[in-house]
Design an enzyme around this catalytic site. Sequence first.
Site, short mmCIF file in Angstrom:
data_model
loop_
_atom_site.label_atom_id
_atom_site.label_comp_id
_atom_site.label_asym_id
_atom_site.label_seq_id
_atom_site.Cartn_x
_atom_site.Cartn_y
_atom_site.Cartn_z
N ASP A 49 48.74 73.23 51.68
CA ASP A 49 49.67 72.35 52.39
C ASP A 49 49.64 72.66 53.89
O ASP A 49 50.68 72.88 54.51
CB ASP A 49 51.09 72.49 51.83
CG ASP A 49 51.98 71.29 52.19
OD1 ASP A 49 51.43 70.27 52.65
OD2 ASP A 49 53.21 71.38 52.03
N GLY A 56 63.74 71.15 54.37
CA GLY A 56 62.54 70.49 53.85
C GLY A 56 62.74 70.14 52.39
O GLY A 56 63.83 70.29 51.84
N GLY A 57 61.65 69.68 51.77
CA GLY A 57 61.71 69.28 50.37
C GLY A 57 62.09 70.42 49.43
O GLY A 57 62.72 70.23 48.40
N GLN A 58 61.68 71.64 49.82
CA GLN A 58 61.90 72.80 48.94
C GLN A 58 63.27 73.46 49.14
O GLN A 58 63.75 74.15 48.26
CB GLN A 58 60.81 73.87 49.16
CG GLN A 58 59.39 73.36 49.00
CD GLN A 58 59.18 72.61 47.71
OE1 GLN A 58 59.56 73.09 46.65
NE2 GLN A 58 58.62 71.42 47.80
N GLY A 59 63.87 73.27 50.32
CA GLY A 59 65.14 73.94 50.55
C GLY A 59 65.50 74.02 52.02
O GLY A 59 64.92 73.33 52.85
N LEU A 102 68.13 76.51 60.42
CA LEU A 102 66.95 76.40 61.30
C LEU A 102 66.14 75.14 60.97
O LEU A 102 65.49 74.57 61.83
CB LEU A 102 66.04 77.62 61.14
CG LEU A 102 66.58 78.96 61.64
CD1 LEU A 102 65.67 80.09 61.17
CD2 LEU A 102 66.67 78.97 63.16
#
Length: 318
Positions: free
Chosen positions: A182, A66-69, A63
């Site tokens: 954020d 991003g930076g985290q996963g 979907l």
Amino acid sequence: MSKRFIKRRRAAKLKQKFFQRNGGLILQQRLSSIEDNHKAKGKLFASTELDIATDHFNKSRILGQGGQGTVYKGMLIDGTIIAIKKSKVVNVRHVERFINEVIILSEINHRNVVRLLGFCLECEVPLLVYEFVPNGTLYQYLHDPCRGFPISWETRLRIANEIAGALSYLHFAAAIPIYHRDIKSSNILLDESYRAKVADFGTSKSITIDQTHVTTKVHGTVGYLDPEFFRTSQFTDKSDVYSFGVVLVELLTREKPICELRAEEGRCLATYFIILMEENRLSWEKEEINAVSNLAKRCLNLKGRYRPTMKEVAMELE
């Protein structure tokens, strides 16, 4: 001992190792200390269940990234559609963020905050399982030229109102006050009725009632970052207000928060908007839009103490 037994025992040991490495014991401890025992604190999913739900984390199920996963769409055996966030790597910082997000979302119950259904700790990287929110992000909705359909002012105002209500709840009505840290249009999801759901609590902070700020390493997204926080490393509730102000300007103008195509002083949308407001180059036909513009300007004040609280913002938008 049969080979099958040895194989099963090895797999069980490996799952236990992952469970501990992904912060399972700390998480169990922290969740059991949450006072409201009537609240569902998230189901512990089996790795096989989520593997089947995503067709072995098939690329076609992605979907977003991003930076985290990476976030995958999945379907449980009972037909429930879910979204699964799979962390990129496992290090101490990622485990802390993962635990933080689970704890915070276990303490929140608000219609405009994305719902955490559970998590899985027995894989190589931890997995978070959320309700599926079908219409992508507010960023895509506002800025993706392929979507190409007009968004009425009424819809944009309603979305602003919903985000403000969720943030007001986090700051003032949650069991423990929470700073999101954020807020940006790509962290606002839209459901089937285009209602807003605030998401991504990996860097959020719970604070005690008497705390006025958290002193922390500067973190956030360029274009949304409170300049005062950038200068002092002190994050306050008014830092969330600043980031919300940027989202409000996006909703007003449908301009991106950072745009290389604008003249240098206007690359940052917040700065550009303030310049236009102060030079009286922004006037709308509707009095209501002018009122929201003035509210956005107050949210973007360079000095936090002169910004309204999220409660005041929510009441004005209401």
